[in-house]
Design a protein around this motif. Structure first.
Motif, mmCIF file in Angstrom:
data_model
loop_
_atom_site.group_PDB
_atom_site.id
_atom_site.type_symbol
_atom_site.label_atom_id
_atom_site.label_comp_id
_atom_site.label_asym_id
_atom_site.label_seq_id
_atom_site.Cartn_x
_atom_site.Cartn_y
_atom_site.Cartn_z
ATOM 1 N N THR A 187 22.512 56.217 24.238
ATOM 2 C CA THR A 187 21.519 56.524 25.270
ATOM 3 C C THR A 187 21.418 55.323 26.199
ATOM 4 N N TYR A 242 23.018 59.621 29.026
ATOM 5 C CA TYR A 242 23.841 59.305 27.851
ATOM 6 C C TYR A 242 25.239 58.859 28.264
ATOM 7 N N ASP A 244 10.984 50.485 27.158
ATOM 8 C CA ASP A 244 11.539 50.311 25.813
ATOM 9 C C ASP A 244 12.471 49.102 25.843
ATOM 10 N N ASN A 281 13.127 53.579 32.297
ATOM 11 C CA ASN A 281 14.108 52.686 31.661
ATOM 12 C C ASN A 281 15.475 52.887 32.338
ATOM 13 N N SER A 283 19.765 55.377 29.489
ATOM 14 C CA SER A 283 18.611 55.332 30.386
ATOM 15 C C SER A 283 17.591 56.384 29.952
ATOM 16 N N LYS A 284 16.332 56.177 30.386
ATOM 17 C CA LYS A 284 15.243 57.104 30.153
ATOM 18 C C LYS A 284 14.270 56.994 31.323
ATOM 19 N N PHE A 332 16.499 48.658 25.977
ATOM 20 C CA PHE A 332 17.324 48.749 27.182
ATOM 21 C C PHE A 332 17.360 47.436 27.968
ATOM 22 N N ALA A 363 14.826 61.876 33.214
ATOM 23 C CA ALA A 363 15.248 62.220 31.851
ATOM 24 C C ALA A 363 16.227 61.214 31.268
ATOM 25 N N ASN A 364 16.537 61.410 29.988
ATOM 26 C CA ASN A 364 17.490 60.542 29.301
ATOM 27 C C ASN A 364 18.880 60.671 29.909
ATOM 28 N N ASP A 375 19.696 62.760 38.959
ATOM 29 C CA ASP A 375 18.395 62.413 38.408
ATOM 30 C C ASP A 375 17.801 61.266 39.227
#
Length: 310
Positions: free
Chosen positions: A146, A136, A186, A152, A148-149, A189, A133-134, A103
């Motif tokens: 979770t 986990y 967010d 984030n 990372s995003k 994080f 993407a997220n 990613d």
């Protein structure tokens, strides 16, 4: 925040269109354009299947998409390299949930003006990096956190320094003036990436060294690449040097089939390692998450599949 990604892609498209227009020639064959554009992409696929296999094992399917495009300019006294590097991959283990294996969103722009013999340039470097993407943290197949995003975290680096570029194969950028911003859209994080609690960003001032190698045909049908960056926060523990390195090989079977072997090594003193653990509470086993100190992160990717170039 997705507008940031769309803006980057739009900018690259604009650069590409401008470069193509500049490269257009008439029947009289105008001088060669200073722009060079192109790129490559690949979709690699791996599958492992077992049935009555005495030694055991897990059925798995992995697919990874990689895409890289560039628009580079070179004139008598200036050089300007622009690169957009994208990657996304997923892995499925039998009955377990799908997990991501790759990613990356990274845009880099480096402008230089001739300082000495068209090998040394006064240079400005811009770099943006995040993920799609997220992500986990797992305990076995169970998601426990979770981590990372999209955006984030995200990293923005702006550096002023000197660029040594004797050829298209090698470039070395040295900067004593680097501003590095770590962004979390967010705030949950924030502590995991060195950002103060309830804050969305952290700014650091420091020095950067970036080495890039792109060697075609080190042996027949095998290309080698290296991108390595070192950053030191001169205002806060300059001895803690952050390392981000990607290196590997592209192996071409033919124009449409390729294999890739890639290694990533990452160390960031601000990124805390999250560890899943199991504990007992009121006679029940529960899963929790705890933070540890920074650690060297390592990732390997190997795949075989379809490729395209332009």
């Amino acid at each position: 925040m997705k507008k940031v990604l769309f803006t980057i892609i739009a900018a690259m498209s604009t650069i590409g269109v401008f470069a193509q227009e500049a490269a257009a020639t008439t029947e009289n064959k105008e001088p060669e354009s200073p722009w060079k554009t192109g790129g490559n992409g690949s979709f690699t696929f791996n599958q492992i299947s077992f049935k009555n296999w005495a030694a055991g094992g897990k059925n798995s399917v992995t697919g990874t998409f990689l895409f890289k495009t560039f628009a580079n300019y070179k004139s008598e006294n200036a050089t300007w390299d622009n690169t957009l590097d994208l990657g996304y991959g997923l892995t499925k283990y039998k009955s377990e949930d799908v997990q991501k294996s790759e990613d990356k969103i990274q845009f880099t722009s480096n402008y230089g003006y001739n300082a000495y013999k068209h090998k040394w340039y006064y240079s400005v470097l811009f770099d943006f990096k995040t993920q799609f993407a997220n992500g986990y943290k797992y305990d076995g197949s169970q998601i426990v956190d979770t981590v990372s995003k999209f955006m984030n975290p995200a990293y923005i680096n702006l550096s002023i320094g000197m660029l040594y570029k004797p050829s298209d194969v090698l470039s070395l950028f040295i900067s004593p003036l680097t501003g590095r911003t770590t962004i979390v859209s967010d705030t949950i994080f924030a502590p995991s990436y060195g950002v103060d609690a309830n804050k969305h960003a952290r700014f650091e001032y420091g020095a950067t060294v970036k080495l890039t190698v792109d060697k075609k045909e080190i042996v027949k049908n095998v290309d080698y690449f290296l991108n390595a960056t070192a950053f030191s926060n001169l205002a806060d523990h300059p001895e803690h040097i952050d390392i981000d390195m990607e290196t590997g090989f592209n192996m071409h079977v033919n124009d449409w089939l390729t294999a890739i072997l890639k290694f990533n090594v990452l160390f960031d003193d601000d990124i805390k390692y999250k560890e899943a653990y199991t504990y007992e509470e009121d006679g029940e086993l529960k899963t929790g998450i705890r933070e540890r100190g920074a650690r060297v992160q390592f990732k390997e990717l190997f795949g075989f599949g379809l490729a395209f170039h332009w």
